[in-house]
Write a protein that holds these residues in place. Sequence first.
Motif, PDB file in Angstrom:
ATOM      1  N   GLY A   1      -8.364   9.490  14.046  1.00 15.24           N
ATOM      2  CA  GLY A   1      -8.936  10.289  13.004  1.00 15.24           C
ATOM      3  C   GLY A   1      -8.888  11.796  13.200  1.00 15.24           C
ATOM      4  N   ILE A   2      -8.040  12.244  14.397  1.00 18.76           N
ATOM      5  CA  ILE A   2      -8.047  13.642  14.747  1.00 18.76           C
ATOM      6  C   ILE A   2      -7.054  14.412  13.333  1.00 18.76           C
ATOM      7  CG2 ILE A   2      -7.099  15.469  16.224  1.00 18.76           C
ATOM      8  CD1 ILE A   2      -8.007  13.390  18.504  1.00 18.76           C
ATOM      9  N   LEU A   3      -5.992  13.740  13.208  1.00 19.48           N
ATOM     10  CA  LEU A   3      -4.850  14.180  12.284  1.00 19.48           C
ATOM     11  C   LEU A   3      -5.006  13.247  11.031  1.00 19.48           C
ATOM     12  CD1 LEU A   3      -2.326  16.031  11.708  1.00 19.48           C
ATOM     13  CD2 LEU A   3      -1.183  14.264  12.682  1.00 19.48           C
ATOM     14  N   THR A   4      -5.153  13.784   9.860  1.00 14.42           N
ATOM     15  CA  THR A   4      -4.929  13.028   8.676  1.00 14.42           C
ATOM     16  C   THR A   4      -3.856  13.479   7.619  1.00 14.42           C
ATOM     17  OG1 THR A   4      -7.459  12.971   8.423  1.00 14.42           O
ATOM     18  CG2 THR A   4      -6.474  12.519   6.538  1.00 14.42           C
ATOM     19  N   ILE A   5      -3.083  12.719   7.477  1.00  9.82           N
ATOM     20  CA  ILE A   5      -1.955  13.132   6.563  1.00  9.82           C
ATOM     21  C   ILE A   5      -2.024  12.443   5.463  1.00  9.82           C
ATOM     22  CG2 ILE A   5       0.568  12.831   6.690  1.00  9.82           C
ATOM     23  CD1 ILE A   5       0.697  13.036   9.583  1.00  9.82           C
TER      24      ILE A   5
ATOM     25  N   PHE B   1       8.507   1.687   1.751  1.00 10.75           N
ATOM     26  CA  PHE B   1       8.245   1.215   3.192  1.00 10.75           C
ATOM     27  C   PHE B   1       9.048   0.547   3.943  1.00 10.75           C
ATOM     28  CE2 PHE B   1       6.033  -1.448   5.976  1.00 10.75           C
ATOM     29  CZ  PHE B   1       5.009  -0.668   6.688  1.00 10.75           C
ATOM     30  N   LEU B   2       9.580  -0.681   3.056  1.00  7.71           N
ATOM     31  CA  LEU B   2      10.604  -1.348   3.490  1.00  7.71           C
ATOM     32  C   LEU B   2      11.723  -0.573   4.086  1.00  7.71           C
ATOM     33  CD1 LEU B   2      11.484  -4.393   4.031  1.00  7.71           C
ATOM     34  CD2 LEU B   2      12.480  -4.288   1.842  1.00  7.71           C
TER      35      LEU B   2
ATOM     36  N   PHE C   1       7.683   8.395  -1.083  1.00  7.89           N
ATOM     37  CA  PHE C   1       7.666   8.577   0.272  1.00  7.89           C
ATOM     38  C   PHE C   1       6.790   9.848   0.966  1.00  7.89           C
ATOM     39  CE2 PHE C   1       9.813  10.701   3.928  1.00  7.89           C
ATOM     40  CZ  PHE C   1      10.054   9.783   4.758  1.00  7.89           C
ATOM     41  N   SER C   2       6.185   9.563   2.012  1.00  9.54           N
ATOM     42  CA  SER C   2       5.246  10.562   2.609  1.00  9.54           C
ATOM     43  C   SER C   2       5.250  10.360   4.020  1.00  9.54           C
ATOM     44  CB  SER C   2       4.000  10.565   2.016  1.00  9.54           C
ATOM     45  OG  SER C   2       3.176   9.161   2.326  1.00  9.54           O
ATOM     46  N   ALA C   3       4.735  11.448   4.639  1.00 11.37           N
ATOM     47  CA  ALA C   3       4.358  11.475   6.202  1.00 11.37           C
ATOM     48  C   ALA C   3       3.562   9.899   6.526  1.00 11.37           C
ATOM     49  CB  ALA C   3       4.042  12.697   6.677  1.00 11.37           C
ATOM     50  N   SER C   4       2.757   9.800   5.640  1.00  9.37           N
ATOM     51  CA  SER C   4       1.688   8.520   5.756  1.00  9.37           C
ATOM     52  C   SER C   4       2.658   7.318   5.776  1.00  9.37           C
ATOM     53  CB  SER C   4       0.758   8.319   4.757  1.00  9.37           C
ATOM     54  OG  SER C   4       0.098   9.499   4.761  1.00  9.37           O
ATOM     55  N   THR C   5       3.671   7.042   5.112  1.00 12.96           N
ATOM     56  CA  THR C   5       4.615   5.920   4.875  1.00 12.96           C
ATOM     57  C   THR C   5       5.241   5.886   6.522  1.00 12.96           C
ATOM     58  OG1 THR C   5       4.940   6.303   2.714  1.00 12.96           O
ATOM     59  CG2 THR C   5       6.474   4.696   3.841  1.00 12.96           C
TER      60      THR C   5
ATOM     61  N   LYS D   1       0.814  -1.314  -0.083  1.00 11.99           N
ATOM     62  CA  LYS D   1       0.020  -0.009  -0.180  1.00 11.99           C
ATOM     63  C   LYS D   1       0.982   1.251   0.032  1.00 11.99           C
ATOM     64  CE  LYS D   1      -3.766   2.104   2.718  1.00 11.99           C
ATOM     65  NZ  LYS D   1      -4.675   2.128   3.483  1.00 11.99           N
ATOM     66  N   TYR D   2       1.799   1.221   0.719  1.00  7.04           N
ATOM     67  CA  TYR D   2       2.823   2.522   0.746  1.00  7.04           C
ATOM     68  C   TYR D   2       4.082   2.310  -0.082  1.00  7.04           C
ATOM     69  CZ  TYR D   2      -0.376   3.864   4.374  1.00  7.04           C
ATOM     70  OH  TYR D   2      -1.535   4.088   5.102  1.00  7.04           O
TER      71      TYR D   2
END
Length: 447
Positions: A443-447, A43-44, A206-210, A37-38
């Motif tokens: 769910g307060i923060l969404t990146i 991600f690895l 690459f992102s903050a979500s990763t 997904k990431y």
Amino acid sequence: MKKERDNFSSKLGFVLATAGSAVGLGNLWRFPYLAAKYGGGIFLLTYLILAVTFGFTLMITEVALGRRTRLSGTRAFASLDRRFGFVGYLTFIIPLIIFPYYCVIGGWVTKYLTAFVSGNMKAATGATYFTDFISANTSPIFFMLFFLAITCIVIIMGVQKGVEKVSTILMPLLIIMIIFICIFTMLQPGACEGILYYLKPNFADFSASTVLAALGQLFYSMSLAMGIMITYGSYMKKNDDLESSVTQVELFDTAIAFLAGLMIVPAVYVFSGGDQSAMNSGPGLMFITLPSVFQSMKFGSFIGAFFFILVFFAALTSSISLMETLVSMIDDRFHTGRRKTTIGVFLFAIIFGIPSSLGFGAWSHITIMGYSILDFWDFISNSVLMPISALLTCIFVGFIVKPRFIIEEVESSGNFKRKALFTIMIRYIAPICIVLILLCGLGILTI
């Protein structure tokens, strides 16, 4: 007269038992689908960096707390500062919530294991096989009870004869099986493209979500923030090198997660024609997508049976660690004895596991905050309580007893090479990361 505390017979026993706790369903299905997904390779890479920094910091903190106090979570914090005794009870509540529904999922694994071993792969790959099974009222409960009973037997046998002995047998077998399946899947036609996707980092993905996804996975993979590492640390001998032991557990767990991805991602990637949505299906990846992948392979029935034996072993070692932690905490507090305490936890798991199972069947109309019963307990334990527990542990060690407390325990049995990293992580970086995980989970923060 004070009862002598159980302990692991050797450093190897501690490493294999602790690695057995860490290696579970989080490694074998959650890590691969998050990797897909990431962005696969990126991600690895992110996960590996965080494992040797963030993951190492939390793991060595918990193990050192257990070994220094010789107590499980419910009493370890209070023995050092009564004001933080509630943190110990939080580490008790988390496995208390997780254990019953984990046994439900362990029952699902057991069902698929019996299906593949008995030669019923074709039936197990049916479009509605999984949903028909989990929505039944009696069959999932029967398999849950079977899985729970095996766990219970191991715990009654004790730390050395039960937890340690089973881990020293199952973990080497698990490694051999996962390497075998990895080699087989990598030799499948077209697997090279899937391997490249999994191993080659694409920094554009690459992102903050990763980062946050990788951080969240560390809690699952390393059995953090639920009292397990404190309990296992309390069984560790004082003269065993603590840093090298934790490092070996960390390497063991990360290697299994890596191999799980290498085993699953290329195979599903080829099967789905590169469609990443096939990898993002959560539990459906293991119980719906992968059986179909095995059916498409030559010798798929054999490989599928081998795979579900592997998953069963991994699920069992994690289940053992959850139950052992609960038994240890209760016995530490009330001195009820191992056998009676184990039977009590067994009955508790039945009472609370049955609703989680029926939440997909007769009680499927019952939802809590929009979640099924099992998914609600999973949300509360993993997205809410575990980050809070980890955050409070960081505050406790970083600013109440101070990092020196952990450092002294580590150095009592060897060098602490990552001492400077540990101090910075436990006081500043780890708490910030955990707060972000918690805010995203709520769910307060969404990146």
